[in-house]
Design an enzyme around this catalytic site. Structure first.
Site, PDB file in Angstrom:
ATOM      1  N   ALA A 168      35.383 -35.292 -32.266  1.00  0.00           N
ATOM      2  CA  ALA A 168      36.580 -36.096 -32.513  1.00  0.00           C
ATOM      3  C   ALA A 168      37.203 -36.421 -31.167  1.00  0.00           C
ATOM      4  O   ALA A 168      37.291 -35.559 -30.293  1.00  0.00           O
ATOM      5  CB  ALA A 168      37.572 -35.304 -33.356  1.00  0.00           C
ATOM      6  N   LYS A 169      37.652 -37.653 -31.017  1.00  0.00           N
ATOM      7  CA  LYS A 169      38.365 -38.005 -29.783  1.00  0.00           C
ATOM      8  C   LYS A 169      39.850 -37.758 -30.066  1.00  0.00           C
ATOM      9  O   LYS A 169      40.593 -38.681 -30.433  1.00  0.00           O
ATOM     10  CB  LYS A 169      38.077 -39.457 -29.398  1.00  0.00           C
ATOM     11  CG  LYS A 169      38.499 -39.803 -27.982  1.00  0.00           C
ATOM     12  CD  LYS A 169      37.947 -41.163 -27.578  1.00  0.00           C
ATOM     13  CE  LYS A 169      38.600 -41.686 -26.315  1.00  0.00           C
ATOM     14  NZ  LYS A 169      38.370 -40.892 -25.118  1.00  0.00           N
ATOM     15  N   ALA A 170      40.233 -36.491 -29.949  1.00  0.00           N
ATOM     16  CA  ALA A 170      41.601 -36.088 -30.279  1.00  0.00           C
ATOM     17  C   ALA A 170      42.406 -35.927 -29.003  1.00  0.00           C
ATOM     18  O   ALA A 170      41.888 -35.443 -27.983  1.00  0.00           O
ATOM     19  CB  ALA A 170      41.569 -34.778 -31.046  1.00  0.00           C
ATOM     20  N   TYR A 174      42.298 -33.437 -24.649  1.00  0.00           N
ATOM     21  CA  TYR A 174      42.522 -33.862 -23.259  1.00  0.00           C
ATOM     22  C   TYR A 174      43.421 -32.900 -22.490  1.00  0.00           C
ATOM     23  O   TYR A 174      43.648 -33.101 -21.297  1.00  0.00           O
ATOM     24  CB  TYR A 174      42.992 -35.331 -23.237  1.00  0.00           C
ATOM     25  CG  TYR A 174      41.801 -36.200 -23.619  1.00  0.00           C
ATOM     26  CD1 TYR A 174      40.945 -36.715 -22.650  1.00  0.00           C
ATOM     27  CD2 TYR A 174      41.453 -36.386 -24.951  1.00  0.00           C
ATOM     28  CE1 TYR A 174      39.814 -37.420 -22.992  1.00  0.00           C
ATOM     29  CE2 TYR A 174      40.321 -37.088 -25.307  1.00  0.00           C
ATOM     30  CZ  TYR A 174      39.498 -37.605 -24.320  1.00  0.00           C
ATOM     31  OH  TYR A 174      38.355 -38.286 -24.655  1.00  0.00           O
TER      32      TYR A 174
END
Ligand code: PMP
Length: 327
Positions: A168-170, A174
């Site tokens: 998932a690009k959550a 980051y």
């Protein structure tokens, strides 16, 4: 240009918000939104390139599919489909008049000011979707594309798939990326490479990684806790069409030092050569021939100068009528 100039950065004065265009200045949220306190967002980074047939978005559908996949993992129902996000993006680019831009769709958990909820439990908080666009140059610097960058292996381990799924690009992922990036910058490097929890090479703070060895391309598998990068997939397909063998397998840290070439891939970083790792020179210490060839093909594709490999359709032309006229 219809855009707004902030410190020479051109920003579209409109933002797509839950299906409507609102003014940039009104695209704001409350400090007590769930996302601010608990990092509950999923997002994308997409590039739109200036081609002879006008602005064209690179692999828009695949990016928006990854966005809705990320939302699904975190049980976020945005009410918008992949195709609605694609249409919203095209509408916004048309509105902006920008020839090229970076696109940032984001879905997050906000705050219902009538019925506020401040706990970790995300279910009471509303879900909002936005798309913003602006003009963004080369992420790692103009020169990086040609001369390569100096990177280090991070002392921070990449998030593991059973704690924070890298698939998932959550937004919260980051925080790990920021630790990696800050350590690298403070150590005098441009970027850091994280190892996974087993000690194998994972990825950069915002890029996937490839090694070239004896003419073969090697890249960590999805199991190395990496984001399934769309540039990574594009490079794999470009290489395969060129007859270059691509292997997805685990890579040891020391193999980075002995590689003929190493490079990063990513929407922001595009294809960026790495000239040293931990101050050990990689190969000849400059961009290698396979990296250069892949860059050339990649830039020709994104700029609409050659078709995508294997008959794929990778560009969404913003002015569809212009494409027909030029075709
Ligand atoms: N890994 C991470 C952690 C990233 O943030 C990115 C950038 N989105 C990538 C890899 C590269 O992915 P893509 O090629 O889809 O931009």
């Amino acid at each position: 240009m219809a855009g707004k100039d902030v410190n020479t950065m051109k920003i579209c004065p409109k933002v797509w918000k839950n299906g409507e265009l609102v003014d940039w200045d009104n695209a704001r949220i409350h400090v007590m939104s769930h996302v601010v306190n608990y990092g509950s967002s999923v997002f994308e980074g997409i590039r739109c390139y200036d081609t002879e047939s006008g602005p064209a978005v690179f692999r828009l559908t695949e990016h928006m599919q990854r966005l809705v996949n990320s939302a699904k993992i975190y049980r976020m129902d945005s009410r918008f489909s992949r195709d609605e996000f694609c249409d919203g993006t095209v509408e916004l680019i048309k509105e902006s008049g920008l020839d090229e831009c970076y696109i940032r769709p984001i879905i997050f958990r906000g705050l219902d000011e009538e019925k506020p909820a401040f706990g970790v439990n995300p279910f009471p908080n509303p879900i909002d979707s936005y798309i913003a666009i602006w003009q963004w140059g080369k992420y790692l610097g103009e020169e990086a594309i040609e001369n390569g960058i100096d990177v280090c292996v991070s002392s921070w381990t990449r998030i593991t798939s059973n704690s924070m799924p890298a698939m998932a690009k959550a937004g919260a992922n980051y925080m790990n990326s920021q630790l990696i990036k800050m350590e690298a910058l403070l150590g005098g490097f441009s970027e850091g490479i994280a190892l996974d929890d087993r000690g194998y090479v994972s990825e950069g703070s915002g890029e996937n990684l490839f090694v070239v060895n004896a003419g073969r391309l090697i890249t960590p598998p999805l199991g190395a806790s990496i984001l399934p990068g769309i540039t990574r997939d594009s490079v794999i397909q470009i290489a395969r069409e060129m007859g270059i063998e691509v292997v997805e397998t685990q890579i040891q840290r020391a193999a980075l030092y002995l590689a003929d070439e190493v490079f990063f891939t990513g929407t922001a970083a595009e294809i960026s050569p790495i000239r040293s790792v931990d101050r050990i020179t990689v190969g000849s210490g400059k961009r290698g021939p396979i990296t250069a060839k892949l860059q050339e093909e990649f830039f020709n594709i994104v700029n609409g100068k050659r078709p995508a490999p294997f008959g794929a359709d990778w560009l969404t032309y913003v002015n569809a009528e212009k494409k027909t006229a030029a075709a």
